[in-house]
Design a protein around this motif. Sequence first.
Motif, PDB file in Angstrom:
ATOM      1  N   GLU A  63       0.997  -1.282   0.058  1.00 26.63           N
ATOM      2  CA  GLU A  63      -0.203   0.127   0.136  1.00 26.63           C
ATOM      3  C   GLU A  63       0.842   1.200   0.070  1.00 26.63           C
ATOM      4  OE1 GLU A  63      -4.018   1.946   2.227  1.00 26.63           O
ATOM      5  OE2 GLU A  63      -2.610   0.423   3.185  1.00 26.63           O
ATOM      6  N   THR A  64       0.638   2.002  -1.036  1.00 27.82           N
ATOM      7  CA  THR A  64       1.473   3.206  -1.035  1.00 27.82           C
ATOM      8  C   THR A  64       0.661   4.427  -0.366  1.00 27.82           C
ATOM      9  OG1 THR A  64       2.443   2.534  -3.334  1.00 27.82           O
ATOM     10  CG2 THR A  64       2.442   4.810  -2.838  1.00 27.82           C
ATOM     11  N   LEU A  65       1.384   4.938   0.332  1.00 27.68           N
ATOM     12  CA  LEU A  65       0.762   6.098   1.388  1.00 27.68           C
ATOM     13  C   LEU A  65       1.443   7.439   1.042  1.00 27.68           C
ATOM     14  CD1 LEU A  65       2.233   4.433   4.934  1.00 27.68           C
ATOM     15  CD2 LEU A  65      -0.149   3.996   3.523  1.00 27.68           C
ATOM     16  N   ASP A  66       0.562   8.332   1.373  1.00 33.58           N
ATOM     17  CA  ASP A  66       0.757   9.678   0.809  1.00 33.58           C
ATOM     18  C   ASP A  66       2.095  10.288   1.273  1.00 33.58           C
ATOM     19  OD1 ASP A  66      -2.005   9.881   0.199  1.00 33.58           O
ATOM     20  OD2 ASP A  66      -2.716  10.486   2.268  1.00 33.58           O
ATOM     21  N   ASP A  67       2.981   9.966   2.102  1.00 31.65           N
ATOM     22  CA  ASP A  67       4.175  10.484   2.259  1.00 31.65           C
ATOM     23  C   ASP A  67       5.193   9.913   1.666  1.00 31.65           C
ATOM     24  OD1 ASP A  67       4.123   8.133   3.879  1.00 31.65           O
ATOM     25  OD2 ASP A  67       4.556   8.980   5.727  1.00 31.65           O
ATOM     26  N   GLY A  68       4.872   8.827   0.716  1.00 34.45           N
ATOM     27  CA  GLY A  68       5.727   8.563  -0.126  1.00 34.45           C
ATOM     28  C   GLY A  68       6.192   7.114   0.522  1.00 34.45           C
ATOM     29  N   LYS A  69       5.858   6.651   1.709  1.00 38.05           N
ATOM     30  CA  LYS A  69       6.164   5.385   2.257  1.00 38.05           C
ATOM     31  C   LYS A  69       5.446   4.470   1.658  1.00 38.05           C
ATOM     32  CE  LYS A  69       7.747   7.362   6.728  1.00 38.05           C
ATOM     33  NZ  LYS A  69       7.386   7.181   8.241  1.00 38.05           N
ATOM     34  N   GLU A  70       5.771   2.982   1.911  1.00 41.26           N
ATOM     35  CA  GLU A  70       5.163   1.646   1.569  1.00 41.26           C
ATOM     36  C   GLU A  70       4.791   0.608   2.500  1.00 41.26           C
ATOM     37  OE1 GLU A  70       4.953  -0.053  -2.910  1.00 41.26           O
ATOM     38  OE2 GLU A  70       6.592  -0.648  -1.788  1.00 41.26           O
ATOM     39  N   THR A  71       3.706   0.449   2.871  1.00 42.52           N
ATOM     40  CA  THR A  71       3.469  -0.685   3.688  1.00 42.52           C
ATOM     41  C   THR A  71       3.656  -1.853   2.918  1.00 42.52           C
ATOM     42  OG1 THR A  71       1.811   0.632   5.059  1.00 42.52           O
ATOM     43  CG2 THR A  71       1.857  -1.909   5.167  1.00 42.52           C
ATOM     44  N   GLN A  72       4.344  -3.036   3.393  1.00 48.97           N
ATOM     45  CA  GLN A  72       4.709  -4.093   2.821  1.00 48.97           C
ATOM     46  C   GLN A  72       4.263  -5.407   3.485  1.00 48.97           C
ATOM     47  OE1 GLN A  72       8.822  -4.225   1.425  1.00 48.97           O
ATOM     48  NE2 GLN A  72       8.365  -3.150  -0.634  1.00 48.97           N
ATOM     49  N   ILE A  73       3.591  -6.172   3.268  1.00 51.32           N
ATOM     50  CA  ILE A  73       3.313  -7.605   4.113  1.00 51.32           C
ATOM     51  C   ILE A  73       3.316  -8.723   3.208  1.00 51.32           C
ATOM     52  CG2 ILE A  73       1.361  -8.674   5.484  1.00 51.32           C
ATOM     53  CD1 ILE A  73      -0.035  -6.142   5.850  1.00 51.32           C
ATOM     54  N   VAL A  74       3.943  -9.620   3.772  1.00 51.55           N
ATOM     55  CA  VAL A  74       4.122 -11.156   3.288  1.00 51.55           C
ATOM     56  C   VAL A  74       3.305 -11.959   3.952  1.00 51.55           C
ATOM     57  CG1 VAL A  74       5.347 -12.996   2.190  1.00 51.55           C
ATOM     58  CG2 VAL A  74       5.868 -10.716   1.840  1.00 51.55           C
TER      59      VAL A  74
END
Length: 497
Positions: free
Chosen positions: A398-409
């Motif tokens: 999931e790409t967030l507004d602040d440029g960060k990205e959540t990653q889950i496996v």
Amino acid sequence: MKIKDKIKEKKNNKNNKIDKKMSIKSINKKYLKNGSYSIMISAIFIIIIIVINLIIGELPAKYTQVDISGEQLYSIGDETKAVLDGLDKDVTIYQIAQSGSEDETISNLLRKYEDESKHIEVVTKDPVVNPKFVTEYTSEDISMNSLIVVCGERNKVVDYNNMYETSMDYYSYSYNTTGFDGEGQITSAISYVTSENLPVLYTLEGHGEKTLDTVIQEDIEKANIEIKSLNLLTEGSVPEDADCLLINSLTSDVSEDEKDAILEYLENGGKAMIFSDYSEQSMENFDAILENYGVKRAEGIVFENDSQHYAMQMPYYLIPDINSTDATADVASSGYYVLAPYAQGIQKLENVRDTLTITSLLTTSDSAYSKTNLASDTLEKESGDIDGPFDLGVSITETLDDGKETQIVYYSTANILDSQVNQMVSGGNEKLVMSSLSWMCSSDETTTVSIPSKSLEVSYLTLTAYDTSFWTICTIGLIPGFFLVAGFVVWFKRRRA
């Protein structure tokens, strides 16, 4: 005879002798000339051979040495080559060994590293000649043929005993060498000394989680990922230095506060690797975390109807298809199998946020089903069972507004981590897990590479139920039947003759 005739005869004899002498002299000159020519040609040939050997001697070992060992002990793989290609710092590898006592396997492997990158230099240090050299880097005693990898102010010792794996033979009460981990240890050390910010993996505790398998734990540490435990009941939140959170098969649910803390971490660009197992106990808060990211667990355990997708004649020992993604590319391209016993199905929710991307990693066949009544007397599909296909592993971003990205496996069986299950597919599960973890923990500042040890033992041949049935029919029916028919034909022809 007249005097004139005698004189003439003497002259002829004299001339014959002179002619013989001239002929011998001519012949000697001819042989001398031919001999000199042969010697010159031989000398030129020898000089050419010497020059060719000198030229070949200066060529890199990768062009002059062919690795014909079954496990490619003297070769380096694509992961190592990628690390070496990305080097922008000079690294010196010191081999600590007495002159003439160098381990040839290690020395040959080191030459491959040196040939592959101009930033690698290999130096042999004799502890007899330089007794204080080792103490500059470590106060511990190290074995002969150990390595010291140095880059600037950072260094790491690779002990000789860690490069060779051994096991006890209880029949002879002696140790046998079972594996060679030279490449894994050396590449790990190079990655360590050239990286400044190493990732930290926190493992959630306090809910009856499974203990991390020793093999996987060693792989994680070899990837230069620091492992720390986390109790959210006492900490209250996931620490800021966490690069990834590991949840390994809860046997009791997380609390409401723990759920909120995990969601807060993920919603701020956190990363998580999650394994779960079937449990009859309610896991409302854990399931809420999954559903927040667009997936849920199907009720029951997945069974396969397709004999090419399960092993050992057990339809719940699943061999799923491996989809090529950023998290699984290394495994999908290398031809490994993955074995997933007692897995639950992963179902994607219909209504999810547009910012979520859910990618299938492991999938069953279309004929798979989830058996909801595990007390049933039959393995066949019954009324109430859930139709497949199912995912057994997914990656979620999931790409967030602040440029960060959540990653889950997320994998729906923790049995993937079991070393005995891993051996059944010759390390395929291990490679899958480390590939997924590397995808999440690698960054521009650091590269996480964990190369499995090269086994010196017999590798397992993984056969699906279909393969087993096919070869059983061939060996018991078709082959004996062929010889029986051929024998009858020969017998019949001889009888009619």
